[in-house]
Design a protein around this motif. Structure first.
Motif, PDB file in Angstrom:
ATOM      1  N   LEU A   4     -11.041   0.401   8.256  1.00 24.35           N
ATOM      2  CA  LEU A   4     -11.109  -0.071   9.630  1.00 24.35           C
ATOM      3  C   LEU A   4     -10.837   1.047  10.640  1.00 24.35           C
ATOM      4  CD1 LEU A   4      -9.398  -3.542   9.245  1.00 24.35           C
ATOM      5  CD2 LEU A   4     -11.827  -3.005   9.311  1.00 24.35           C
ATOM      6  N   ARG A   5     -11.119   2.281  10.267  1.00 23.17           N
ATOM      7  CA  ARG A   5     -10.986   3.391  11.197  1.00 23.17           C
ATOM      8  C   ARG A   5     -12.112   3.311  12.214  1.00 23.17           C
ATOM      9  NH1 ARG A   5      -8.783   8.587   9.310  1.00 23.17           N
ATOM     10  NH2 ARG A   5     -10.471   9.346  10.573  1.00 23.17           N
ATOM     11  N   TRP A   6     -11.924   3.948  13.365  1.00 16.81           N
ATOM     12  CA  TRP A   6     -12.923   3.849  14.429  1.00 16.81           C
ATOM     13  C   TRP A   6     -14.250   4.459  14.010  1.00 16.81           C
ATOM     14  CZ3 TRP A   6     -15.279   8.090  16.438  1.00 16.81           C
ATOM     15  CH2 TRP A   6     -14.676   9.318  16.200  1.00 16.81           C
ATOM     16  N   VAL A   8     -15.498   4.690  10.944  1.00 17.95           N
ATOM     17  CA  VAL A   8     -16.137   3.813   9.959  1.00 17.95           C
ATOM     18  C   VAL A   8     -16.740   2.595  10.663  1.00 17.95           C
ATOM     19  CG1 VAL A   8     -15.716   2.348   7.944  1.00 17.95           C
ATOM     20  CG2 VAL A   8     -14.631   4.588   8.096  1.00 17.95           C
ATOM     21  N   LEU A   9     -16.005   2.033  11.599  1.00 21.95           N
ATOM     22  CA  LEU A   9     -16.519   0.874  12.331  1.00 21.95           C
ATOM     23  C   LEU A   9     -17.743   1.246  13.167  1.00 21.95           C
ATOM     24  CD1 LEU A   9     -13.189  -0.797  13.476  1.00 21.95           C
ATOM     25  CD2 LEU A   9     -14.750  -1.563  11.688  1.00 21.95           C
ATOM     26  N   LEU A  10     -17.734   2.432  13.760  1.00 24.39           N
ATOM     27  CA  LEU A  10     -18.868   2.860  14.570  1.00 24.39           C
ATOM     28  C   LEU A  10     -20.117   3.060  13.712  1.00 24.39           C
ATOM     29  CD1 LEU A  10     -19.845   3.758  17.384  1.00 24.39           C
ATOM     30  CD2 LEU A  10     -19.229   6.080  16.718  1.00 24.39           C
ATOM     31  N   GLY A  12     -20.642   1.729  10.760  1.00 22.64           N
ATOM     32  CA  GLY A  12     -21.009   0.406  10.267  1.00 22.64           C
ATOM     33  C   GLY A  12     -21.759  -0.405  11.304  1.00 22.64           C
ATOM     34  N   PHE A  13     -21.347  -0.279  12.571  1.00 20.92           N
ATOM     35  CA  PHE A  13     -22.050  -0.991  13.637  1.00 20.92           C
ATOM     36  C   PHE A  13     -23.466  -0.446  13.823  1.00 20.92           C
ATOM     37  CE2 PHE A  13     -23.207  -1.329  18.162  1.00 20.92           C
ATOM     38  CZ  PHE A  13     -23.305  -2.707  18.256  1.00 20.92           C
ATOM     39  N   LEU A  41     -20.691  -2.501   6.755  1.00 20.60           N
ATOM     40  CA  LEU A  41     -19.376  -1.881   6.869  1.00 20.60           C
ATOM     41  C   LEU A  41     -19.081  -1.023   5.644  1.00 20.60           C
ATOM     42  CD1 LEU A  41     -16.723  -1.603   8.436  1.00 20.60           C
ATOM     43  CD2 LEU A  41     -15.884  -3.588   7.171  1.00 20.60           C
ATOM     44  N   TRP A  45     -18.466   3.012   5.543  1.00 21.58           N
ATOM     45  CA  TRP A  45     -17.316   3.655   4.902  1.00 21.58           C
ATOM     46  C   TRP A  45     -17.785   4.737   3.937  1.00 21.58           C
ATOM     47  CZ3 TRP A  45     -15.639   3.961  -0.191  1.00 21.58           C
ATOM     48  CH2 TRP A  45     -14.343   4.445  -0.363  1.00 21.58           C
TER      49      TRP A  45
END
Length: 85
Positions: A4-6, A8-10, A12-13, A41, A45
């Protein structure tokens, strides 16, 4: 590495944008779209982990530890004792 790091989320988005677009266009049902989002996601990652592993600076070579210099051995013959006269 936390999933859930920024970064990784970016990533994944960004990887989820085509899935969301296909869902909005009507190619995917809501169930199909929602079931594919966790895979985005996971792919984000994996991409971040791969990029971090490739771009990580190499570890410096360990410097050998020096042993202290050996002390000279002093024997009784080497000692200068004052002679009693």
């Amino acid at each position: 590495m936390n999933p859930l790091r920024w970064d990784v989320l970016l990533v994944g988005f960004v990887l989820a944008l085509p899935v969301l677009a296909l869902g909005l266009r009507g190619d995917f049902t809501t169930e199909e779209m929602v079931s594919k989002l966790p895979w985005c996601l996971l792919a984000g990652w994996a991409v971040v982990a791969l990029v971090r592993a490739v771009l990580a600076p190499p570890k410096p070579a360990p410097t050998p530890k020096r042993r202290p210099a050996p002390r000279p051995v002093v024997t009784k013959d080497d000692e200068h004792e004052p002679s009693a006269a």
